[in-house]
Structures are given as structure tokens and as C-alpha cells.
Design a protein around this motif. Structure first.
Motif, PDB file in Angstrom:
ATOM      1  N   VAL A  31       0.682  -1.170   0.015  1.00  0.00           N
ATOM      2  CA  VAL A  31       0.240  -0.430  -0.122  1.00  0.00           C
ATOM      3  C   VAL A  31       0.484   1.435  -0.017  1.00  0.00           C
ATOM      4  O   VAL A  31       0.732   2.224  -0.979  1.00  0.00           O
ATOM      5  N   THR A  42      -5.211   9.404   1.110  1.00  0.00           N
ATOM      6  CA  THR A  42      -6.064   9.341   1.017  1.00  0.00           C
ATOM      7  C   THR A  42      -7.018   9.843   0.691  1.00  0.00           C
ATOM      8  O   THR A  42      -8.161   9.399   0.710  1.00  0.00           O
ATOM      9  N   LEU A  45      -8.577   8.854  -2.537  1.00  0.00           N
ATOM     10  CA  LEU A  45      -8.929   7.765  -2.826  1.00  0.00           C
ATOM     11  C   LEU A  45     -10.628   7.143  -3.040  1.00  0.00           C
ATOM     12  O   LEU A  45     -10.632   7.741  -2.151  1.00  0.00           O
ATOM     13  N   SER A  47     -12.127   4.205  -3.001  1.00  0.00           N
ATOM     14  CA  SER A  47     -12.600   2.700  -2.152  1.00  0.00           C
ATOM     15  C   SER A  47     -10.806   1.597  -2.793  1.00  0.00           C
ATOM     16  O   SER A  47     -10.942   2.551  -3.805  1.00  0.00           O
ATOM     17  N   VAL A  48     -10.693   0.912  -1.577  1.00  0.00           N
ATOM     18  CA  VAL A  48     -10.307  -0.152  -1.689  1.00  0.00           C
ATOM     19  C   VAL A  48     -10.594  -1.756  -1.661  1.00  0.00           C
ATOM     20  O   VAL A  48     -10.868  -1.995  -0.978  1.00  0.00           O
ATOM     21  N   LEU A  75     -13.471   0.470   2.834  1.00  0.00           N
ATOM     22  CA  LEU A  75     -12.103  -0.817   2.450  1.00  0.00           C
ATOM     23  C   LEU A  75     -13.214  -2.616   2.223  1.00  0.00           C
ATOM     24  O   LEU A  75     -13.612  -1.966   2.949  1.00  0.00           O
ATOM     25  N   VAL A  93      -4.256  -6.171  -4.848  1.00  0.00           N
ATOM     26  CA  VAL A  93      -5.400  -4.471  -3.990  1.00  0.00           C
ATOM     27  C   VAL A  93      -5.402  -3.954  -5.658  1.00  0.00           C
ATOM     28  O   VAL A  93      -4.790  -3.690  -6.857  1.00  0.00           O
ATOM     29  N   MET A  95      -7.154  -0.035  -6.646  1.00  0.00           N
ATOM     30  CA  MET A  95      -7.218   1.066  -5.193  1.00  0.00           C
ATOM     31  C   MET A  95      -8.773   1.589  -6.180  1.00  0.00           C
ATOM     32  O   MET A  95      -7.801   2.111  -7.749  1.00  0.00           O
TER      33      MET A  95
END
Length: 123
Positions: A31, A42, A45, A47-48, A75, A93, A95
Motif C-alpha cells: 500500500v 487517502t 482514494l 475505495s480499495v 475497504l 489490491v 485502488m
């Protein structure tokens, strides 16, 4: 100049063993590398989504992200398909971020043995 748009940023990392602290350390490594390589905070962002191969059961990778300060970011964790012969102990992942860069300037990050998953995207 490119207008702000939503981009999906991908990455993956492998674990040496399925242990909670090791999972958290490797998830943090992944990450942080994605955030650094793409100059994200952050606040960028949306969503992850994390996935793990079925051989990872010690904890959720999202727990490590929350420890990094991702508490306000939606998340989700899911399990990858159990495909025979697939690379073991992989955390992936995706993102979703709002950025002002074209798609070809996004850095996807594949670390450790996960480089073999997408040599075309790995740095």
C-alpha cells in the motif's frame, strides 16, 4: 492538462508465510509503495479492494490498511479463485483514486514474487 478522473491502480505482493504480523507488514509495504509511486493521499482514494489467495486466512489485509490511516476509505476484502498451479500466498489490491494524470502515467506496483503476475506492469 488532464481533468480529474477516476483511475484504478493495481498491485500485488506475496507472503512467505500466512501469519498476521507478516500479512500486515507485506500489505503495508504494498500500500505504501502504491501511494508513494502515484503521489496519493487517502483523500484521493474512493475505495480499495483487497483479494487474497485461499491459502491466506490469518487476517484481513484491510486491517493493515486501517492501521495506516485508511479508516475513512471504504475497504473490502475477497478471496481469489482457487486455480490449480496459481502463485501461492498473494495479496492483490485495486485502488480507485481520483487523479489528474492520464492512464498511462499510473504506476501499478507488483512486489516480490508477484512481479511474475504482470511483468508488463511491474516496475
Amino acid at each position: 492538462m488532464v481533468a480529474m478522473t477516476i483511475r484504478a491502480i493495481r498491485g500485488a505482493i506475496t507472503l512467505d508465510r500466512d501469519e498476521r504480523d507478516h500479512l500486515h507488514a507485506r500489505t503495508t509495504e504494498l500500500v505504501e509503495a502504491i501511494m508513494r509511486e502515484n503521489a496519493l493521499t487517502t483523500d484521493d482514494l474512493i475505495s480499495v479492494i483487497f483479494t487474497c489467495t485461499p491459502d491466506i486466512v490469518s487476517d484481513f489485509p484491510a486491517a493493515a490498511a486501517r492501521e495506516l490511516g485508511f479508516g475513512a476509505v471504504p475497504l473490502m476484502c475477497a478471496q481469489e479463485m482457487a486455480v490449480p498451479g496459481a502463485l501461492p500466498r498473494v495479496v492483490r489490491v485495486m485502488m480507485h483514486a481520483q487523479v489528474d494524470r492520464p492512464r498511462e502515467e499510473i504506476s501499478h506496483v507488483y512486489l516480490r514474487d508477484a512481479v511474475s503476475l504482470r511483468r508488463d506492469l511491474a516496475q
